[in-house]
Design an enzyme around this catalytic site. Structure first.
Site, PDB file in Angstrom:
ATOM      1  N   PHE A 109       0.855  -1.193   0.000  1.00 19.08           N
ATOM      2  CA  PHE A 109       0.000   0.000   0.000  1.00 19.08           C
ATOM      3  C   PHE A 109       0.886   1.236   0.000  1.00 19.08           C
ATOM      4  O   PHE A 109       1.774   1.373   0.840  1.00 19.08           O
ATOM      5  CB  PHE A 109      -0.921   0.031   1.231  1.00 19.08           C
ATOM      6  CG  PHE A 109      -1.813   1.242   1.240  1.00 19.08           C
ATOM      7  CD1 PHE A 109      -2.928   1.303   0.416  1.00 19.08           C
ATOM      8  CD2 PHE A 109      -1.523   2.343   2.035  1.00 19.08           C
ATOM      9  CE1 PHE A 109      -3.746   2.436   0.397  1.00 19.08           C
ATOM     10  CE2 PHE A 109      -2.334   3.475   2.023  1.00 19.08           C
ATOM     11  CZ  PHE A 109      -3.446   3.519   1.201  1.00 19.08           C
TER      12      PHE A 109
ATOM     13  N   ASP B 149       9.255   2.328   1.182  1.00 19.28           N
ATOM     14  CA  ASP B 149       8.162   3.131   1.712  1.00 19.28           C
ATOM     15  C   ASP B 149       8.083   2.859   3.215  1.00 19.28           C
ATOM     16  O   ASP B 149       7.584   1.824   3.660  1.00 19.28           O
ATOM     17  CB  ASP B 149       6.855   2.730   1.004  1.00 19.28           C
ATOM     18  CG  ASP B 149       5.634   3.443   1.578  1.00 19.28           C
ATOM     19  OD1 ASP B 149       5.745   4.046   2.661  1.00 19.28           O
ATOM     20  OD2 ASP B 149       4.565   3.367   0.948  1.00 19.28           O
TER      21      ASP B 149
ATOM     22  N   LYS C 264       3.422  10.383   8.163  1.00 18.63           N
ATOM     23  CA  LYS C 264       2.789   9.977   9.421  1.00 18.63           C
ATOM     24  C   LYS C 264       3.530  10.492  10.667  1.00 18.63           C
ATOM     25  O   LYS C 264       3.390  11.648  11.017  1.00 18.63           O
ATOM     26  CB  LYS C 264       2.664   8.451   9.449  1.00 18.63           C
ATOM     27  CG  LYS C 264       1.598   7.916   8.476  1.00 18.63           C
ATOM     28  CD  LYS C 264       1.360   6.443   8.698  1.00 18.63           C
ATOM     29  CE  LYS C 264       0.407   5.810   7.713  1.00 18.63           C
ATOM     30  NZ  LYS C 264      -0.990   5.883   8.085  1.00 18.63           N
TER      31      LYS C 264
END
Ligand SMILES: Cc1ncc(COP(=O)(O)O)c(C=O)c1O
Length: 392
Positions: free
Chosen positions: A128, A215, A244
């Site tokens: 993702f 990632d 984040k």
């Protein structure tokens, strides 16, 4: 919920008034243990004094100026990030998807600079990378792609944790410029690859002249017990993406480059208005400084060992649990059945977590969590599962 908000999310009918540390209070005064950190964001918990101070300090000076000027807060943060990560350069964005867009564009430009006309990036099944068109095309998840075709071209799919599959792709295509992956699959339920997997990819990328793009939007900034998950395997990627926890709640993302991948974005090739503004960078600097000052990496490792032992012990009585996966304070609890409704049972016990892939509980507690709070977390999770299975 009102109809003036697009119905893009499934929301629980709870709104939070305030928070402190690992705790949140809703508007009815109910108290919850936040074992999700707003999906890996609030790593220092809520209302950490150092973050409050950084927010106030910078807000009283200047919030935003534009990337048409030098931004000392951005340079300082880039220096800290490159020191911690062994990377060389940083491009600042505002989110994880944007950081990954930058990485994808960088890899394509790297390919074109080498004369490859159709640069192709290998991305993983189950991976993702975000919800923009390029990042959802890179993601190995049909659900988030459906309805948005035509997808962005230029991605090849490989099974996760399978080095041989990558070697086969290497033999069959000369257009490959990069491999893009999460070092642990977060949204797929905290899937931890075999030891040596990242090292194997590093070697393959070196042999083939591919960029290794990691990632770490979910794994980065301490959640695995190292600043970055690749540091468990003693490698350095060519491109690293973060977001984040980097801002602990202030929107910021970053795409970092190392070695061959540096200096690829020349003026005019990429940009964003808000990315890396003085405010976001100053707060992010405070996040990283606090992690160092409070020795949180060692703390995470200690909390992880404690949690793992207690959790396995406590959940042993549930035959529906088939696997518990833990790296640092990233926890995936695999069930043998769909369990989306568990989230609601958790909230009734005053515990916040989520369920990914419809059948795995995901816990991402703040890095500052203490053993007494972990005990409460485990107790509440046990009560949640008991209530859920009793009512089935
Ligand atoms: C690994 C990973 N990459 C990218 C993203 C997208 O980040 P954002 O939601 O900030 O765009 C996420 C978000 O969950 C993620 O977990």
């Amino acid at each position: 919920m009102t109809d003036v908000i697009m119905p893009a999310y499934n929301r629980s009918p709870i709104s939070f008034e305030c928070g402190e540390g690992v705790w949140l209070w809703d508007t009815q005064g109910e108290k919850y243990l936040d074992a999700l950190s707003g999906i890996a964001v609030s790593v220092l918990g809520h209302c950490h004094p150092a973050i409050l101070e950084a927010i106030t300090q910078q807000a009283q000076k200047v919030l935003h100026v534009s990337n048409g000027f030098e931004i000392p807060q951005q340079e300082k943060l880039a220096q800290t990030l490159t020191n911690l990560s062994s990377m060389d350069q940083v491009f600042f964005a505002n989110s994880g998807a944007e950081a990954n867009e930058a990485a994808i564009k960088l890899a394509r430009l790297y390919g074109h600079n080498k004369g490859i006309k159709n640069p192709t990036i290998i991305a993983m099944e189950g991976g993702f990378h975000g919800r923009t068109l390029a990042t959802l095309s890179a993601s190995g998840n049909r659900t988030i792609q459906a309805g948005f075709e035509p997808l962005v071209q230029g991605f090849l799919r490989a099974p996760y944790n399978d080095l041989e599959a990558l070697e086969t792709l290497a033999h069959n295509s000369s257009d490959i410029v990069a491999v893009m992956l999460e070092p642990i699959l977060g949204n797929a339920g905290i899937i931890i690859p075999d030891e040596g997997y990242l090292k194997g990819i590093r070697k393959l990328c070196d042999d083939q002249g591919w960029l290794m793009i990691l990632d770490e939007v979910q794994t980065g900034i301490g959640h695995t017990g190292q600043y970055f998950a690749y540091q468990h395997e003693n490698i350095i990627p060519d491109v690293l993406t973060l977001a984040k926890a980097l801002g602990n709640g202030i929107p910021i993302g970053a795409c970092l480059a190392h070695g061959e991948a540096i200096d690829i974005f020349q003026p005019g090739k990429h940009g964003t208005t808000l990315g890396g503004n003085p405010f976001a960078c100053h707060v992010s600097q405070a996040v990283l400084d606090t992690i160092v000052q409070e020795d949180l990496l060692n703390h995470v490792q200690a909390m992880s060992s404690y949690l793992e032992k207690q959790l396995r012990e406590s959940l042993r009585e549930f035959p529906q649990i088939t696997e518990i996966r833990i790296k640092g304070l990233m926890i995936g609890i695999q069930l043998d059945q769909d369990c989306m409704a568990l989230r609601k049972y958790g909230l009734e016990q005053g515990l916040i977590f989520n369920v990914t892939k419809t059948n795995a509980i995901r816990l991402l507690p703040p890095l500052i969590i203490q053993t007494a709070e972990l005990d409460i977390l485990i107790e509440k999770l046990h009560a949640t599962l008991t209530a859920y299975f009793n009512e089935q």
